[in-house]
Motif scaffolding. Structure first.
Motif, PDB file in Angstrom:
ATOM      1  N   PRO B 175      37.883  -6.414 -40.351  1.00 37.59           N
ATOM      2  CA  PRO B 175      37.924  -7.860 -40.144  1.00 37.59           C
ATOM      3  C   PRO B 175      38.622  -8.258 -38.837  1.00 37.59           C
ATOM      4  O   PRO B 175      38.155  -9.153 -38.127  1.00 37.59           O
ATOM      5  CB  PRO B 175      38.703  -8.373 -41.366  1.00 37.59           C
ATOM      6  CG  PRO B 175      38.476  -7.337 -42.419  1.00 37.59           C
ATOM      7  CD  PRO B 175      38.434  -6.033 -41.670  1.00 37.59           C
ATOM      8  N   VAL B 176      39.691  -7.591 -38.499  1.00 37.79           N
ATOM      9  CA  VAL B 176      40.426  -7.991 -37.296  1.00 37.79           C
ATOM     10  C   VAL B 176      39.683  -7.556 -36.034  1.00 37.79           C
ATOM     11  O   VAL B 176      39.610  -8.305 -35.056  1.00 37.79           O
ATOM     12  CB  VAL B 176      41.882  -7.471 -37.344  1.00 37.79           C
ATOM     13  CG1 VAL B 176      41.960  -5.969 -37.266  1.00 37.79           C
ATOM     14  CG2 VAL B 176      42.710  -8.087 -36.237  1.00 37.79           C
ATOM     15  N   VAL B 177      39.090  -6.382 -36.062  1.00 32.73           N
ATOM     16  CA  VAL B 177      38.313  -5.915 -34.909  1.00 32.73           C
ATOM     17  C   VAL B 177      37.151  -6.870 -34.643  1.00 32.73           C
ATOM     18  O   VAL B 177      36.912  -7.286 -33.506  1.00 32.73           O
ATOM     19  CB  VAL B 177      37.769  -4.485 -35.185  1.00 32.73           C
ATOM     20  CG1 VAL B 177      36.720  -4.103 -34.156  1.00 32.73           C
ATOM     21  CG2 VAL B 177      38.900  -3.467 -35.214  1.00 32.73           C
ATOM     22  N   VAL B 178      36.424  -7.210 -35.705  1.00 35.32           N
ATOM     23  CA  VAL B 178      35.252  -8.065 -35.535  1.00 35.32           C
ATOM     24  C   VAL B 178      35.668  -9.461 -35.085  1.00 35.32           C
ATOM     25  O   VAL B 178      35.041 -10.047 -34.197  1.00 35.32           O
ATOM     26  CB  VAL B 178      34.432  -8.119 -36.841  1.00 35.32           C
ATOM     27  CG1 VAL B 178      33.334  -9.173 -36.731  1.00 35.32           C
ATOM     28  CG2 VAL B 178      33.837  -6.753 -37.151  1.00 35.32           C
ATOM     29  N   GLU B 179      36.744 -10.008 -35.659  1.00 38.72           N
ATOM     30  CA  GLU B 179      37.152 -11.367 -35.256  1.00 38.72           C
ATOM     31  C   GLU B 179      37.515 -11.408 -33.776  1.00 38.72           C
ATOM     32  O   GLU B 179      37.091 -12.300 -33.042  1.00 38.72           O
ATOM     33  CB  GLU B 179      38.321 -11.875 -36.113  1.00 38.72           C
ATOM     34  CG  GLU B 179      38.741 -13.289 -35.692  1.00 38.72           C
ATOM     35  CD  GLU B 179      39.413 -14.101 -36.789  1.00 38.72           C
ATOM     36  OE1 GLU B 179      39.092 -13.906 -37.975  1.00 38.72           O
ATOM     37  OE2 GLU B 179      40.250 -14.955 -36.442  1.00 38.72           O
ATOM     38  N   ALA B 180      38.313 -10.431 -33.326  1.00 36.10           N
ATOM     39  CA  ALA B 180      38.737 -10.433 -31.917  1.00 36.10           C
ATOM     40  C   ALA B 180      37.528 -10.333 -30.992  1.00 36.10           C
ATOM     41  O   ALA B 180      37.473 -10.995 -29.955  1.00 36.10           O
ATOM     42  CB  ALA B 180      39.710  -9.285 -31.655  1.00 36.10           C
ATOM     43  N   THR B 181      36.560  -9.529 -31.370  1.00 38.46           N
ATOM     44  CA  THR B 181      35.398  -9.307 -30.500  1.00 38.46           C
ATOM     45  C   THR B 181      34.445 -10.500 -30.529  1.00 38.46           C
ATOM     46  O   THR B 181      34.037 -11.011 -29.486  1.00 38.46           O
ATOM     47  CB  THR B 181      34.652  -8.032 -30.948  1.00 38.46           C
ATOM     48  OG1 THR B 181      35.587  -6.963 -31.049  1.00 38.46           O
ATOM     49  CG2 THR B 181      33.551  -7.682 -29.967  1.00 38.46           C
ATOM     50  N   ALA B 182      34.102 -10.939 -31.751  1.00 40.08           N
ATOM     51  CA  ALA B 182      33.084 -11.982 -31.880  1.00 40.08           C
ATOM     52  C   ALA B 182      33.548 -13.300 -31.281  1.00 40.08           C
ATOM     53  O   ALA B 182      32.764 -14.032 -30.685  1.00 40.08           O
ATOM     54  CB  ALA B 182      32.710 -12.175 -33.354  1.00 40.08           C
ATOM     55  N   PHE B 183      34.847 -13.613 -31.412  1.00 40.65           N
ATOM     56  CA  PHE B 183      35.338 -14.903 -30.926  1.00 40.65           C
ATOM     57  C   PHE B 183      35.619 -14.891 -29.421  1.00 40.65           C
ATOM     58  O   PHE B 183      35.956 -15.919 -28.855  1.00 40.65           O
ATOM     59  CB  PHE B 183      36.570 -15.355 -31.726  1.00 40.65           C
ATOM     60  CG  PHE B 183      36.206 -15.964 -33.055  1.00 40.65           C
ATOM     61  CD1 PHE B 183      35.781 -15.172 -34.105  1.00 40.65           C
ATOM     62  CD2 PHE B 183      36.268 -17.346 -33.255  1.00 40.65           C
ATOM     63  CE1 PHE B 183      35.431 -15.732 -35.330  1.00 40.65           C
ATOM     64  CE2 PHE B 183      35.920 -17.919 -34.476  1.00 40.65           C
ATOM     65  CZ  PHE B 183      35.501 -17.100 -35.519  1.00 40.65           C
TER      66      PHE B 183
END
Lengths: 556, 556
Positions: B175-183
């Motif tokens: 979840p944290v990897v995806v949030e940092a990347t997607a946003f």
């Protein structure tokens, strides 16, 4: 010993799930699918909240589940009582009403803002049983350990019928609150401004959300991080010049978090002027863990800022952030996304400097914003204003601060965080900032708190800035040197006047104390003309009119 | 100064978004909607990954995006090169292949496990440019500040056609990897085991995910936290008895995290026996920030454990956790949900004790798991093994530790964390655990690292346990006392034999050192019969056969 053989124990292992199912069954009379009519909310809460429950009533730094707060305050205390409220921001009158009405009994929180006085009175009157005053990060952390909510009352801009929630720029605490609650079989209820067919983006997946209510009014939100440049004083500008030339520049601070006072707003506003003339662009203040302060707009527009990750949002900044995706974190829908948990962690572990203000500082450098009559809460300052001993990645500012702190000791070399307090020697109503004993010690005695509330402990503070200069506490080798370094910049306060002049001059010779003139700063240059914007209107202009100031800041 | 008037600047503010759109356009030849065939993945990566990109190749403590790792290692280095890999776990051979092949150049990571030797060799050969070795929490934090990934290669159990991802118990870092990347307008690519019509629950919302690939094989996952009770020695059992009777009991430690060694597995296994007989049930070890260790099953089944929040999962534990929702965090679908970011934060801020093992300890109590030939990485230990200065909520163990550390000083009262190292005086191959200088200092010199890698700094350590007893470092008032307290439990190592016998006896009289007999523990009682389970098979029986041990642990 008691090895057992094959058969599972007879203990019940899903009491939480059974409890959840019973609550959902009791609630079914008031819901159609996940949708609950606003009129039915108090009944819904009486059905799903049980006496003694831990309830997280969102209560963030900015957005407020205000309709759910009022609805919870309206439940019958014979049905719902003894609640343990776990919530980061206790800022609405309704939050205190819960305790007055006998619905709630115990409180664990982080920040109280305008309700600090009311909380102190309620504590003294025995109406609130205080757990503790936390940083955000430690309260969120406890949601997964020993303060897991049974019920979360969250708030979003819109929802679809499956319960998917869109918080937009004010994502704030919601993802962590909902995750902790939903994964321990708790009940998650969301108030939203509107119901839509498809949310612009999914900030909280619908399968974590049990009930959705369209509130009669959009949720309340406070423009907490807007500082009108018109109110910045020349003393504050002097402090900002000292910070930039005396700390940011020599350490090369690129990654930072700073406070929300006028002192740090002044820093933001002289980056494109004072700091630019010093040739510091690109060398300092490029990456922030920070809310989207409007006073940062001129620095952003001038190309100073590479990236900002935010705890929450700020009223009026939505369109501006949407138009600056290279700087702000924005979702697939184009709107900004915040996350207080992630950003607090970033502020703790991924910045090299925290700079903020405080109300009182003692002779050891301990500080507090609690006074005799106010239980203020610290929010994020104790977290970001601490030296994280678990940090292992190096950076130039961190290594330099570590070398200064180590001196000639034989200990293993290590880095440390820059933690700066920027204050004026006298605060509001000419009360001295520097004191022999923090007021919070008296407060702790009168409320029988286990420890006196301290915002930042002295041994975490690296520098203190006043209009009289900078004290570098890293370079102090004894408690006495530390005390004299603090006295040496405490101006005409009693603490300042009691300095040992010879020792203070010695500390100045060693650059433990630096006066403005030692840094080549003439206090007469600390002029409002240094501010890249001198009014809210000018901030709006800098933004190409993308910043839309809230009504209370529009005085034109 | 330069106020501007109305017109937005001409600078481009959406380079990241334009870059994203160009990458998506280049990728379109290889995708149908979000779906990409496994055969096309290397082409897809050549289309969306650009030279110099920061790439997070998931790489967790347990689950591995192994198919994406192999696919990235297969790209043409003339097209994709100079990558900066930011990834918590570097554990597969493919992770190193990227550097051998010239696809990647720079590395920031947290944990290397089996690849520690290979990383050290690659560093010495100049094939890897090392950023830093982080804790998990600080690496995740930097994803939001200065190490935001341009591309994230994540991994899930299944996905639907909208890209919604289900990670199940191994949610871990995703979840944290995806949030940092997607946003930050990055590209998110997920390998999954299968495509489904509807995911059991949404761990990552589909609007954050750009591409989904059904991998030819289920993702690789290592049973990293399984300790076979058959291998626990009597010395380890003695250490566990000392920990419980000498630390957990007197401080009343309820909230904790502990390591993954056999020492702490022994603690888990004697809770229902040794600790139960001491009447400690309900008084210690009730709330954990911990992976679901199979050796904890007897304590759970005996009613010791109230709640566990987990960083990740463990192979074979899925059904057991599903059947114990009162203890584990489980989603609406019934399966466990982990979250490394939240749990690391919980371990830092919401526990009162960390206990773990290490390879070397020096005379100041500094420890390291790095040796001359291995860059091991620390994972979460430096984070949880540190005293968080930003913590503000009180608890009994924390207050007691704070009082002991303060002694008679005039400083403000405060709490502190218990950080315990539990070791045997001699480790593998009879190498001494206690040393004059950590090997990591030599490693730092040979690799020209900015600081010697230290797992836990001595001033954060509160206690060290060996078979010779417990040293309470909180009670040491001088560096010399600290050194002698450490020598006094260092057994027959050179460090131990060089003790000042008189001073050690003095420290023992002050209870700075406690021998087993001082605690009423007879080393002869440290017997394998104390273990609630003595084999993997017995753990399975305790679980009512819900625990399904991995093949490599099934020896019956």
């Amino acid at each position: 010993m008691s090895n057992r053989s094959g058969s599972p124990t007879q203990r019940t292992w899903d009491r939480t799930r059974q409890s959840r199912e019973a609550r959902l069954a009791a609630a079914s009379a008031y819901a159609r699918g996940k949708l609950v009519a606003a009129d039915n909310v108090t009944k819904l809460l009486e059905a799903v909240v049980r006496p003694g429950d831990r309830v997280c009533l969102e209560g963030d730094n900015q957005k407020q589940a205000d309709f759910l707060a009022a609805s919870l305050a309206a439940v019958d205390p014979k049905i719902v009582n003894d609640l343990h409220i776990v919530q980061s921001g206790v800022v609405l009158a309704e939050h205190l009403d819960l305790f007055e009405a006998g619905v709630a009994k115990r409180l664990d929180f982080s920040y109280s803002g305008p309700q600090g006085g009311a909380i102190a009175r309620a504590l003294k009157a025995g109406k609130i049983e205080l757990g503790a005053v936390h940083t955000y990060l430690e309260l969120f952390s406890r949601y997964f350990v020993d303060l897991t909510p049974h019920v979360a009352l969250t708030v979003a801009r819109c929802a679809d019928r499956d319960g998917n929630l869109y918080m937009g720029p004010n994502t704030e605490d919601s993802p962590v609150v909902v995750e902790a609650t939903a994964f321990k079989q708790g009940i998650v209820i969301a108030q939203v401004n509107e119901l839509v067919d498809r949310v612009p983006r999914v900030d909280v997946p619908g399968d974590r959300v049990d009930f959705v209510i369209v509130a009669p009014e959009p949720f309340y939100i406070e423009p907490l991080f807007t500082r009108d440049p018109a109110q910045i004083t020349e003393t504050q500008i002097l402090g900002a010049m000292l910070a930039i030339k005396g700390i940011y520049a020599p350490y090369g601070v690129k990654r930072l978090n700073h406070g929300i006072g006028f002192n740090t707003a002044a820093i933001e506003l002289i980056l494109p002027t004072f700091a630019e003339r010093l040739g510091l662009k690109g060398k300092i203040a490029t990456h922030f863990a920070l809310n989207p302060h409007p006073t940062l707009i001129p620095a952003i527009e001038s190309g100073w800022v590479e990236q900002i990750h935010s705890f929450g949002s700020e009223v009026g900044m939505d369109d501006y952030m949407r138009a600056r995706p290279d700087v702000f974190f924005t979702g697939r829908d184009g709107s900004m996304g915040s996350n207080r948990m992630y950003c607090q962690s970033a502020g703790l572990y991924a910045t090299d400097l925290f700079i903020g203000s405080t109300l009182q500082i003692d002779l050891a450098g301990n500080s507090s914003t609690f006074t005799k009559d106010r239980v203020a809460g610290f929010g994020g300052a104790p977290n970001m204003g601490s030296d994280p001993h678990g940090r292992r990645h190096a950076s130039d500012p961190w290594l330099q601060a570590g070398r200064e702190a180590a001196g000639d000791t034989k200990a293993l070399p290590r880095g440390r965080k820059l933690v700066v307090q920027i204050v004026e020697t006298f605060g509001d109503k000419l009360s001295p900032t520097f004191v022999e004993e923090l007021d919070s010690l008296a407060l702790a005695r009168s409320l029988d708190l286990p420890l006196p509330p301290v915002m930042i402990y002295g041994d975490d503070v690296s520098h203190i800035i006043t209009e009289e200069g900078i004290a570098n506490l890293l370079l102090c080798r004894t408690p006495l040197e530390r005390e004299q370094a603090i006295r040496g910049i405490a101006g005409y306060t009693d603490v300042g006047r009691a300095r040992d002049k010879r020792m203070v001059e010695e500390l100045r010779a060693r650059k433990v104390i630096q006066r403005p003139e030692d840094l080549g700063i003439d206090p007469l240059d600390a002029n409002r003309s240094l501010l890249a914007a001198r009014s809210i209107k000018e901030l709006m202009h800098w933004s190409g009119n993308l910043y839309d100031p809230p009504a209370k800041f529009r005085n034109w």
